[in-house]
Design a protein around this motif. Structure first.
Motif, PDB file in Angstrom:
ATOM      1  N   ALA A   1       0.835  -1.212   0.000  1.00 33.14           N
ATOM      2  CA  ALA A   1       0.000   0.000   0.000  1.00 33.14           C
ATOM      3  C   ALA A   1       0.862   1.251   0.000  1.00 33.14           C
ATOM      4  O   ALA A   1       0.454   2.300  -0.512  1.00 33.14           O
ATOM      5  CB  ALA A   1      -0.928  -0.001   1.222  1.00 33.14           C
ATOM      6  N   GLY A   2       2.074   1.140   0.568  1.00 31.29           N
ATOM      7  CA  GLY A   2       2.989   2.283   0.572  1.00 31.29           C
ATOM      8  C   GLY A   2       3.490   2.609  -0.830  1.00 31.29           C
ATOM      9  O   GLY A   2       3.782   3.761  -1.146  1.00 31.29           O
ATOM     10  N   LYS A   3       3.545   1.595  -1.687  1.00 28.23           N
ATOM     11  CA  LYS A   3       4.059   1.806  -3.057  1.00 28.23           C
ATOM     12  C   LYS A   3       3.000   2.396  -3.975  1.00 28.23           C
ATOM     13  O   LYS A   3       3.306   3.029  -4.977  1.00 28.23           O
ATOM     14  CB  LYS A   3       4.515   0.466  -3.652  1.00 28.23           C
ATOM     15  CG  LYS A   3       5.805  -0.058  -3.044  1.00 28.23           C
ATOM     16  CD  LYS A   3       6.183  -1.365  -3.733  1.00 28.23           C
ATOM     17  CE  LYS A   3       7.282  -2.087  -2.996  1.00 28.23           C
ATOM     18  NZ  LYS A   3       7.205  -3.533  -3.165  1.00 28.23           N
ATOM     19  N   SER A   4       1.726   2.123  -3.643  1.00 25.87           N
ATOM     20  CA  SER A   4       0.624   2.558  -4.515  1.00 25.87           C
ATOM     21  C   SER A   4       0.393   4.063  -4.367  1.00 25.87           C
ATOM     22  O   SER A   4       0.867   4.674  -3.411  1.00 25.87           O
ATOM     23  CB  SER A   4      -0.628   1.773  -4.099  1.00 25.87           C
ATOM     24  OG  SER A   4      -1.774   2.409  -4.562  1.00 25.87           O
ATOM     25  N   THR A   5      -0.320   4.634  -5.305  1.00 23.95           N
ATOM     26  CA  THR A   5      -0.685   6.043  -5.140  1.00 23.95           C
ATOM     27  C   THR A   5      -2.192   6.190  -4.968  1.00 23.95           C
ATOM     28  O   THR A   5      -2.713   7.284  -4.871  1.00 23.95           O
ATOM     29  CB  THR A   5      -0.245   6.871  -6.380  1.00 23.95           C
ATOM     30  OG1 THR A   5      -0.741   6.203  -7.543  1.00 23.95           O
ATOM     31  CG2 THR A   5       1.263   6.998  -6.456  1.00 23.95           C
ATOM     32  N   GLU A   6      -2.891   5.054  -4.970  1.00 19.51           N
ATOM     33  CA  GLU A   6      -4.352   5.069  -4.863  1.00 19.51           C
ATOM     34  C   GLU A   6      -4.778   5.334  -3.417  1.00 19.51           C
ATOM     35  O   GLU A   6      -4.114   4.904  -2.482  1.00 19.51           O
ATOM     36  CB  GLU A   6      -4.924   3.699  -5.244  1.00 19.51           C
ATOM     37  CG  GLU A   6      -4.565   3.211  -6.624  1.00 19.51           C
ATOM     38  CD  GLU A   6      -5.235   4.033  -7.696  1.00 19.51           C
ATOM     39  OE1 GLU A   6      -6.445   4.292  -7.562  1.00 19.51           O
ATOM     40  OE2 GLU A   6      -4.539   4.438  -8.646  1.00 19.51           O
ATOM     41  N   THR A   7      -5.930   5.988  -3.257  1.00 16.56           N
ATOM     42  CA  THR A   7      -6.567   6.021  -1.941  1.00 16.56           C
ATOM     43  C   THR A   7      -7.335   4.715  -1.849  1.00 16.56           C
ATOM     44  O   THR A   7      -8.177   4.420  -2.702  1.00 16.56           O
ATOM     45  CB  THR A   7      -7.546   7.207  -1.834  1.00 16.56           C
ATOM     46  OG1 THR A   7      -6.783   8.396  -1.971  1.00 16.56           O
ATOM     47  CG2 THR A   7      -8.262   7.217  -0.500  1.00 16.56           C
TER      48      THR A   7
END
Ligand SMILES: NC(=O)c1ccc[n+]([C@@H]2O[C@H](COP(=O)([O-])OP(=O)(O)OC[C@H]3O[C@@H](n4cnc5c(N)ncnc54)[C@H](OP(=O)(O)O)[C@@H]3O)[C@@H](O)[C@H]2O)c1
Length: 312
Positions: free
Chosen positions: A203-209
Motif C-alpha cells: 500500500a505504501g508503493k501505490s498512489t491510490e486512496t
C-alpha cells in the motif's frame, strides 16, 4: 545519506513507522527494510530497540507537535499503527483520537507524501463501542488533513509475539475450565502480522486512496478456535459455554490476579457481535490453524501482559 550509527540524515529517502519495537510496527519495519527502505520509528519505548538496530529512533511525543513534524520531515510514507487497546488511567480512545490528529497534522505539515494507516474491521461513527467510533474518527481525520492514504483494516492479528491467541493458550494450559461467552458461534478472521506488513508495504508503493480489509483465509467460530488451540497445546481444560454477561466480570477477576486487563466488556461484546469477521475475500495468506500447529510447543508458555507492554 546515512550517518554512522544508522542515523538517517538530510535528503535521504526514508519511511517512518510508529512502534517499530512493538507488534505490527516491528513487522512493517522489517518488511520495509527487506524491501531496501530506510526506516525511522516514532515510539514511546526507545529502550526496546534491539542492539545494533539500523532503525533510527525518535519519540512518539504528542505533546511536542513541532518535534513530531521535524521527525516526519523528509519522510516518503508514514506507516501508522498508533492506537490504544483500551482506556486505562489517563489514556482513552478519545485521547487516542486527539493524538492521532496531532500526528496526522504533523505529517501534513512535514509534507509526508502518503500515510498507510492500520485501522480495524467495521469502524463506525455510530458504534456503541468507543474503540470502533474512535477508529472511524481517525480514518476520517486522514481526509480532513488532505493526506494521500491507504487504510488497512485487520480484525485480529496473529503471529510473532501477539497477545490474544497466546493468552487463550496460556489460560487453556493452566485452568481446569475455559469459559466461552454465549453460543461461541461468532466468527473471527485473524491475519498473520507478516501478511499485514506485506499489505502495508504494498500500500505504501501505490498512489491510490484505498481501504482494504486485512483478513486471513480462515474464519473459525470463536468456539472452534478455542477447541483448536486446546487440542494443539494438549490442554485438559474443559471448554464450557456460559451466558455472555458472565465473561466481563470473570475476565476482570482473572485480570486482577494477573495484574492485567485480560479482556474488556466492550472487547467481548464486539467479538460476540461479529465485528472480528468480514464477508469479503481474504487478503492475508497464512493459515491460522497451521501457524497454531507450528507453534503449539511455545504458544501460551508465558503470559503476555498488555498493561506491562503499554501502560506501565
Ligand atoms: N493486535 C491486534 O490483534 C489488532 C487487531 C485489529 C486491529 N489492530 C490495530 O493494529 C494497530 C496496531 O496494533 P498492535 O497490536 O500492533 O499495536 P502495538 O504494536 O502494540 O502498538 C502500536 C503503537 O501504538 C502505541 N501504543 C499502544 N498502546 C499505547 C498506549 N497505551 N499508550 C501510548 N501508546 C501506545 C505503541 O507505542 P510504543 O511504540 O511505545 O510501543 C506503538 O507505537 C492498531 O491500530 C490496532 O487497532 C490490532
Amino acid at each position: 545519506m546515512t550517518a554512522p550509527g544508522g542515523e538517517v540524515t538530510g535528503s535521504d529517502d526514508f519511511d517512518v513507522v510508529t512502534g517499530a519495537f512493538s507488534y505490527s510496527g516491528a513487522a512493517i519495519a522489517s518488511g520495509l527494510q527487506a524491501a531496501g527502505r530506510r526506516v525511522r520509528t516514532l515510539t514511546g519505548h526507545p529502550g526496546r530497540a534491539p542492539a545494533g538496530t539500523a532503525i533510527e529512533v525518535r519519540p512518539l511525543a504528542f505533546g511536542d507537535p513541532a518535534g513530531l513534524t521535524e521527525s516526519l520531515r523528509g519522510a516518503r510514507t508514514l506507516y501508522n499503527t498508533y492506537w490504544v487497546r483500551f482506556a486505562h488511567g489517563r489514556v482513552s480512545h478519545e485521547t487516542a483520537v486527539a493524538q492521532s490528529r496531532v500526528l496526522f497534522q504533523a505529517a501534513a505539515e512535514a509534507g509526508v507524501r502518503r500515510v498507510v494507516h492500520v485501522s480495524i474491521t467495521h469502524p463506525d461513527p455510530d458504534s456503541p463501542y468507543p474503540y470502533f467510533r474512535g477508529k472511524a474518527a481517525v480514518e476520517q481525520a486522514l481526509g480532513d488533513f488532505g493526506l494521500a492514504h491507504a487504510v488497512l483494516r485487520p480484525a485480529i492479528l496473529f503471529g510473532g509475539n501477539g497477545v490474544l491467541l497466546n493468552n487463550i493458550a496460556w489460560l487453556l494450559r493452566r485452568l481446569p475450565v475455559f469459559a466461552v461467552g454465549g453460543s461461541g458461534e461468532y466468527r473471527v478472521r485473524p491475519i498473520h502480522v507478516d501478511d499485514l506488513a506485506r499489505l502495508s508495504v504494498q500500500a505504501g508503493k501505490s498512489t491510490e486512496t484505498e481501504v482494504v480489509d486485512a483478513v486471513g483465509p480462515e474464519r473459525p467460530t470463536f468456539l472452534e478456535l478455542v477447541h483448536f488451540i486446546k487440542d494443539a497445546v494438549g490442554s485438559r481444560s474443559q471448554v464450557i459455554r456460559v451466558p455472555g454477561p458472565l465473561i466481563p466480570p470473570a475476565a476482570r477477576l482473572l485480570g486482577l490476579t494477573l495484574r492485567d486487563t485480560l479482556l474488556t466488556g466492550d472487547e467481548y461484546q464486539a467479538l460476540a457481535d461479529g465485528l472480528a469477521d468480514t464477508d469479503g475475500p481474504a487478503t492475508g495468506e497464512a493459515s491460522l490453524t497451521q501457524w497454531i500447529t507450528d507453534h503449539k510447543g511455545t504458544l501460551g508458555r508465558t503470559y503476555a501482559n498488555e498493561l506491562a507492554r503499554h501502560f506501565r
